[in-house]
Each structure stands twice: as structure tokens, then as C-alpha cells.
Design a protein around this motif. Structure first.
Motif, PDB file in Angstrom:
ATOM      1  N   GLU A  66       0.584  -1.403   0.162  1.00  0.00           N
ATOM      2  CA  GLU A  66      -0.003   0.049  -0.294  1.00  0.00           C
ATOM      3  C   GLU A  66       0.942   0.859  -0.177  1.00  0.00           C
ATOM      4  O   GLU A  66       0.345   2.593  -0.087  1.00  0.00           O
ATOM      5  CB  GLU A  66      -1.345  -0.065   1.268  1.00  0.00           C
ATOM      6  CG  GLU A  66      -1.857  -0.891   0.952  1.00  0.00           C
ATOM      7  CD  GLU A  66      -2.609  -0.988  -0.411  1.00  0.00           C
ATOM      8  OE1 GLU A  66      -3.761  -0.311   0.262  1.00  0.00           O
ATOM      9  OE2 GLU A  66      -3.015  -1.720  -0.750  1.00  0.00           O
ATOM     10  N   SER A  67       2.132   1.214   0.068  1.00  0.00           N
ATOM     11  CA  SER A  67       2.882   2.232   0.219  1.00  0.00           C
ATOM     12  C   SER A  67       3.213   3.210  -1.495  1.00  0.00           C
ATOM     13  O   SER A  67       4.307   4.115  -0.890  1.00  0.00           O
ATOM     14  CB  SER A  67       4.738   2.093   0.546  1.00  0.00           C
ATOM     15  OG  SER A  67       4.567   1.189  -0.764  1.00  0.00           O
ATOM     16  N   THR A  68       2.556   2.539  -2.234  1.00  0.00           N
ATOM     17  CA  THR A  68       2.839   2.999  -3.515  1.00  0.00           C
ATOM     18  C   THR A  68       1.200   3.543  -3.948  1.00  0.00           C
ATOM     19  O   THR A  68       1.331   4.324  -4.748  1.00  0.00           O
ATOM     20  CB  THR A  68       2.514   1.585  -4.746  1.00  0.00           C
ATOM     21  OG1 THR A  68       1.511   0.768  -4.474  1.00  0.00           O
ATOM     22  CG2 THR A  68       3.875   0.735  -4.567  1.00  0.00           C
ATOM     23  N   HIS A  69       0.263   4.082  -2.936  1.00  0.00           N
ATOM     24  CA  HIS A  69      -0.938   5.024  -3.583  1.00  0.00           C
ATOM     25  C   HIS A  69       0.148   6.548  -3.212  1.00  0.00           C
ATOM     26  O   HIS A  69       0.965   6.528  -2.531  1.00  0.00           O
ATOM     27  CB  HIS A  69      -1.370   4.910  -1.932  1.00  0.00           C
ATOM     28  CG  HIS A  69      -2.442   4.386  -2.031  1.00  0.00           C
ATOM     29  ND1 HIS A  69      -3.557   3.658  -3.183  1.00  0.00           N
ATOM     30  CD2 HIS A  69      -2.187   2.725  -1.633  1.00  0.00           C
ATOM     31  CE1 HIS A  69      -4.243   2.967  -2.894  1.00  0.00           C
ATOM     32  NE2 HIS A  69      -3.773   1.962  -1.570  1.00  0.00           N
ATOM     33  N   ILE A  70      -0.649   7.098  -4.055  1.00  0.00           N
ATOM     34  CA  ILE A  70       0.428   8.911  -4.350  1.00  0.00           C
ATOM     35  C   ILE A  70       0.318   9.487  -2.868  1.00  0.00           C
ATOM     36  O   ILE A  70       1.322  10.610  -2.728  1.00  0.00           O
ATOM     37  CB  ILE A  70      -0.858   9.343  -5.283  1.00  0.00           C
ATOM     38  CG1 ILE A  70       0.243  10.413  -5.626  1.00  0.00           C
ATOM     39  CG2 ILE A  70      -1.886  10.311  -4.212  1.00  0.00           C
ATOM     40  CD1 ILE A  70      -0.639  11.484  -6.816  1.00  0.00           C
ATOM     41  N   THR A  71      -0.149   8.646  -0.993  1.00  0.00           N
ATOM     42  CA  THR A  71       0.318   9.453  -0.705  1.00  0.00           C
ATOM     43  C   THR A  71       1.107   8.587   0.217  1.00  0.00           C
ATOM     44  O   THR A  71       1.489   9.386   1.536  1.00  0.00           O
ATOM     45  CB  THR A  71      -1.014  10.178  -0.471  1.00  0.00           C
ATOM     46  OG1 THR A  71      -2.035   9.231   0.260  1.00  0.00           O
ATOM     47  CG2 THR A  71      -1.183  10.896  -0.590  1.00  0.00           C
ATOM     48  N   GLY A  72       1.587   7.477  -0.086  1.00  0.00           N
ATOM     49  CA  GLY A  72       2.564   6.466   0.340  1.00  0.00           C
ATOM     50  C   GLY A  72       2.212   6.030   1.095  1.00  0.00           C
ATOM     51  O   GLY A  72       2.879   5.363   1.866  1.00  0.00           O
ATOM     52  N   SER A  73       1.055   4.883   1.688  1.00  0.00           N
ATOM     53  CA  SER A  73       0.249   4.786   2.748  1.00  0.00           C
ATOM     54  C   SER A  73      -0.910   4.600   1.902  1.00  0.00           C
ATOM     55  O   SER A  73      -1.985   3.814   1.127  1.00  0.00           O
ATOM     56  CB  SER A  73       0.325   4.795   4.157  1.00  0.00           C
ATOM     57  OG  SER A  73      -0.726   5.814   4.346  1.00  0.00           O
ATOM     58  N   LEU A  74      -1.121   2.800   3.326  1.00  0.00           N
ATOM     59  CA  LEU A  74      -2.801   2.013   3.294  1.00  0.00           C
ATOM     60  C   LEU A  74      -3.744   2.975   3.012  1.00  0.00           C
ATOM     61  O   LEU A  74      -5.026   2.862   2.864  1.00  0.00           O
ATOM     62  CB  LEU A  74      -2.427   1.045   4.121  1.00  0.00           C
ATOM     63  CG  LEU A  74      -3.901   0.367   4.886  1.00  0.00           C
ATOM     64  CD1 LEU A  74      -4.510  -0.232   3.748  1.00  0.00           C
ATOM     65  CD2 LEU A  74      -3.179  -0.109   5.695  1.00  0.00           C
ATOM     66  N   LYS A  75      -3.782   4.253   4.386  1.00  0.00           N
ATOM     67  CA  LYS A  75      -4.441   5.113   4.486  1.00  0.00           C
ATOM     68  C   LYS A  75      -4.967   6.271   3.435  1.00  0.00           C
ATOM     69  O   LYS A  75      -6.067   6.978   3.938  1.00  0.00           O
ATOM     70  CB  LYS A  75      -3.695   6.058   5.849  1.00  0.00           C
ATOM     71  CG  LYS A  75      -4.031   5.503   7.163  1.00  0.00           C
ATOM     72  CD  LYS A  75      -5.136   4.381   7.556  1.00  0.00           C
ATOM     73  CE  LYS A  75      -4.296   4.270   8.902  1.00  0.00           C
ATOM     74  NZ  LYS A  75      -5.157   3.843   9.662  1.00  0.00           N
ATOM     75  N   HIS A  76      -4.094   6.177   2.582  1.00  0.00           N
ATOM     76  CA  HIS A  76      -5.134   6.503   0.916  1.00  0.00           C
ATOM     77  C   HIS A  76      -6.604   6.245   0.662  1.00  0.00           C
ATOM     78  O   HIS A  76      -7.454   7.444   0.346  1.00  0.00           O
ATOM     79  CB  HIS A  76      -4.265   6.833  -0.212  1.00  0.00           C
ATOM     80  CG  HIS A  76      -4.464   7.845  -1.304  1.00  0.00           C
ATOM     81  ND1 HIS A  76      -3.830   8.468  -1.443  1.00  0.00           N
ATOM     82  CD2 HIS A  76      -5.080   7.277  -1.955  1.00  0.00           C
ATOM     83  CE1 HIS A  76      -3.951   9.522  -2.415  1.00  0.00           C
ATOM     84  NE2 HIS A  76      -5.272   8.178  -3.319  1.00  0.00           N
TER      85      HIS A  76
END
Length: 383
Positions: A66-76
Motif C-alpha cells: 500500500e506504500s505505492t499510493h500517491i500519498t504513500g500509505s494504506l491510509k490513502h
């Protein structure tokens, strides 16, 4: 204090002679929802990484990255769902700030969406939050509002919303209900779709960690809804009450100190943590989590945060149990966020010394397990 339908943080219910259909607001709302949905449309799925295990074990271990989201985490994913939920409920209004109680990653992602739709964002967070997370929040246009006691975040965020006329997002209440757990490209549906061509497409276990509890609730509900045999385990850090609340059945369980593992572990049982939906919990020593996340770098060549290490230790323990029992299958856990946010913590020997954490026995134990299949005698994981 939480924003509910009748709290001072929510919009008052309109009387019959009040017209809330202001054209300018409705146009702003449509555009804000479009922008948030467009963000999802631009996003590709996150990777499912293999953690190499000996082939003859007959067990496959994966990390959902999940670190590959644009904001860098699962929390995106969570932040997107919370913004859509707040917008469609009429709680987020043009020009008014969105306020969140967060130890970091949720705030980074919510700051991104606030900037996307053009509203101010304020993160109420412990003073001990990593400097890199604070920088990322400010980079997205957000403000950081610090508290000395992490247990006071909720109250301070709610009070700040009242003082500013803004909306307290309250991830800890709304995480489990803002996400469509039946599907619609949630994290659970994505995992199963990506496993379709693997040798064990239905995992024996999925191991998550809990901050709000929303991810574990989504995973467990989806598994039950789809009638899979997968079991859900939640790995909890040391300074957190979720494990105690789950094992004792007490919804009023509390913890006196804040978690050293940012993003997971809570001092109280959160409304979005759904203990009845999950199958198992583990209490993972913080030193074991740090050892696991450092070992992960040696396997995949990348650093990750401490919450990833907590879940990975739990997943490896389950792998060891399956191996000892002669069972084959797959296990999935989460790579929650990148380790460059924690270079001054989990990758700093000085910080480990200050915290009194000795990771050496756990690091040796992991090396032994991955080489021989023998689970470490030093393990203090409780479940």
C-alpha cells in the motif's frame, strides 16, 4: 467526543421551511466529489509482493504494498472514502477546515484530499510524531496541531472543529462505515483478484494491524460476505488496548501509554474496531516488529514502517505454525507505508536505545527461522 448526527460538530437538521439547495454549494459539492472520484480513477492497483520462502515448505507469503499510493500509505484508501462520506453527508463545506486526530499517515492522505478540493486541513497529532510525517502533511498544504498526551487528540480535534466552524473527520468512528466492504475495489477484493493465478488463490490467513480498525473490519466482512474460508488475524503492538479488549470482551479496555509503532495501537477501544468479525489477535513485542521490518529490507530491498513489521512478525508466526503442522497454503499481510518516514525511529539505533528496545534476539531468531523453519524460542508474542 465524536461527531454524530446530533453533536455540535454535525450540521443541524434543517426545518421544513429552510432551503439547503443553494446552487453555488451544490455545484461546489458536485465538483469536489468529481475530483475525489477522479483521483481513484487515475490510480492503478497496488502490488502484491512475494516474500521468498523455501519452496519445499509449500507456503507462500505475500505483502500487499500500500506504500505505492500517491500519498504513500494504506491510509490513502481510507482518506478517499472518508472525504466522499463527509462530502455526501453534507459535513464538509467550502472554505471550512477539515480536522483530524491522527498520528501521521491518515493526516498526510487527508491533507492531500483537502488540497484537492480546496479546503483547509488541520492534523491534531502527538508531539512525538515523526518529523518526516509532519513535513509531508505541510507539503500537502496541511497544518500540524500538536498535543503532549496522545489520549487527548480526540477531544482537542473535536474542540478545534467547534472553534473553527470546521468538520472533525473522526477516522476512528467512521473508518469501518465509510468503506464499501462488499467490494467496489476495496483492499480485500483487490487481494483476492491478484491471487487468482497463484497456486493457493484463497489465503489461509490475512494478517492486518489496527489503528482505527477499519482495514481489519473491511477484510473480515468481505471474507464472510464472499463465504471464503480465510481467517483474519490482527497483530497489535505493545502499548495498545485492542488485544486486551478482544481477549476479555471488554469494550471499555484502555491503555495508559501511547504506541511506539506509529499508525497502529490505540489507548482505547475504537468504534471502528469490530472485534467480533476477526478470528485471532496477537500481541507483538515492539522489538520484534522492528527486527521484522529490518529483515524485510534484506528480502525485498526496501524499507517499510513499523506497522508493517508488526504484521509481518504475526504472519511469519502463522507460517511457522502451518509448517509445523504440515499444512500448505498462502498468507497475506500488508506493507502499510515506506520506511523513509521513520529513519529517525525504527532505523535508528540511537532511538532504539532511548526506547530500551533490544532487537538483536529477534533478528537472530528470524534469521534462524527463515533458514531452518524453526520458530524462535525467544518469542514473546501473545495470542
Amino acid at each position: 467526543m465524536h461527531s454524530t448526527a446530533d453533536s455540535p460538530l454535525s450540521e443541524p437538521l434543517p426545518t421544513r421551511d429552510v432551503d439547503r439547495s443553494d446552487d453555488a454549494y451544490r455545484q461546489w459539492l458536485k465538483e469536489a466529489v468529481r475530483k475525489v472520484q477522479a483521483d481513484a480513477n487515475r490510480s492503478a492497483d497496488t502490488h502484491l509482493l512475494r516474500f521468498a520462502l523455501p519452496e519445499h515448505w509449500g507456503i507462500d507469503l505475500y505483502l500487499k504494498d500500500e506504500s505505492t499510493h500517491i500519498t504513500g500509505s494504506l491510509k490513502h484508501r481510507l482518506a478517499r472514502s472518508l472525504f466522499l462520506y463527509g462530502l455526501c453527508n453534507g459535513w464538509i463545506r467550502p472554505g471550512r477546515p477539515v480536522i483530524e486526530a491522527s498520528s501521521g499517515s491518515t493526516a498526510v492522505s487527508e491533507a492531500y484530499f483537502a488540497k484537492l478540493i480546496g479546503v483547509p486541513f488541520i492534523a491534531v497529532m502527538p508531539r512525538t510524531t515523526s518529523a518526516e510525517k509532519c513535513r509531508l502533511i505541510e507539503f500537502q498544504g496541511g497544518q500540524c496541531h500538536f498535543v503532549d498526551d496522545s489520549r487527548k487528540m480526540y477531544e482537542e480535534a473535536a474542540d478545534l472543529a467547534v472553534r473553527t466552524g470546521g468538520h472533525y473527520m473522526d477516522q476512528f468512528t467512521y473508518a469501518e462505515r465509510a468503506t464499501d466492504w462488499r467490494g467496489n475495489n476495496n483492499i480485500a477484493e483487490s487481494i483476492y483478484r491478484q491471487l487468482e493465478l497463484e497456486r493457493y488463490p484463497e489465503p489461509a490467513w490475512i494478517v492486518a494491524t489496527a489503528g482505527t480498525g477499519g482495514t481489519s473490519a473491511t477484510l473480515a466482512r468481505y471474507v464472510h460476505y464472499m463465504q471464503f474460508d480465510t481467517r483474519i488475524c490482527v497483530a497489535d503492538p505493545e502499548n495498545s488496548c485492542f488485544f486486551e479488549g478482544w481477549t476479555t470482551g471488554r469494550q471499555d479496555a484502555t491503555c495508559d501509554s501511547g504506541s511506539r509503532i506509529e499508525g497502529i495501537g490505540r489507548p482505547r477501544m475504537e468504534p471502528s474496531f469490530v472485534p467480533g468479525a476477526i478470528d485471532r489477535m496477537m500481541k507483538v513485542p515492539d522489538a520484534a516488529a522492528v527486527a521484522a521490518v529490518r529483515a524485510l529490507e534484506g528480502v525485498i530491498g526496501r524499507k517499510a514502517g513499523g506497522s508493517t513489521g508488526t504484521g509481518l512478525w504475526g504472519a511469519l508466526k502463522i507460517v511457522a505454525e502451518m509448517l509445523a503442522e504440515g499444512r500448505t497454503g498462502s498468507v497475506v499481510t500488508l506493507l502499510c507505508d515506506p520506511g523513509d518516514r521513520y529513519l529517525d525511529k525504527y532505523y535508528s539505533d540511537e532511538w532504539l536505545g532511548e526506547q530500551g528496545l533490544d532487537i538483536a534476539p529477534y533478528a537472530r531468531a528470524l534469521e534462524t527461522f527463515l533458514g531452518t523453519g524453526q520458530w524462535p524460542a525467544c518469542d514473546r508474542t501473545a495470542d
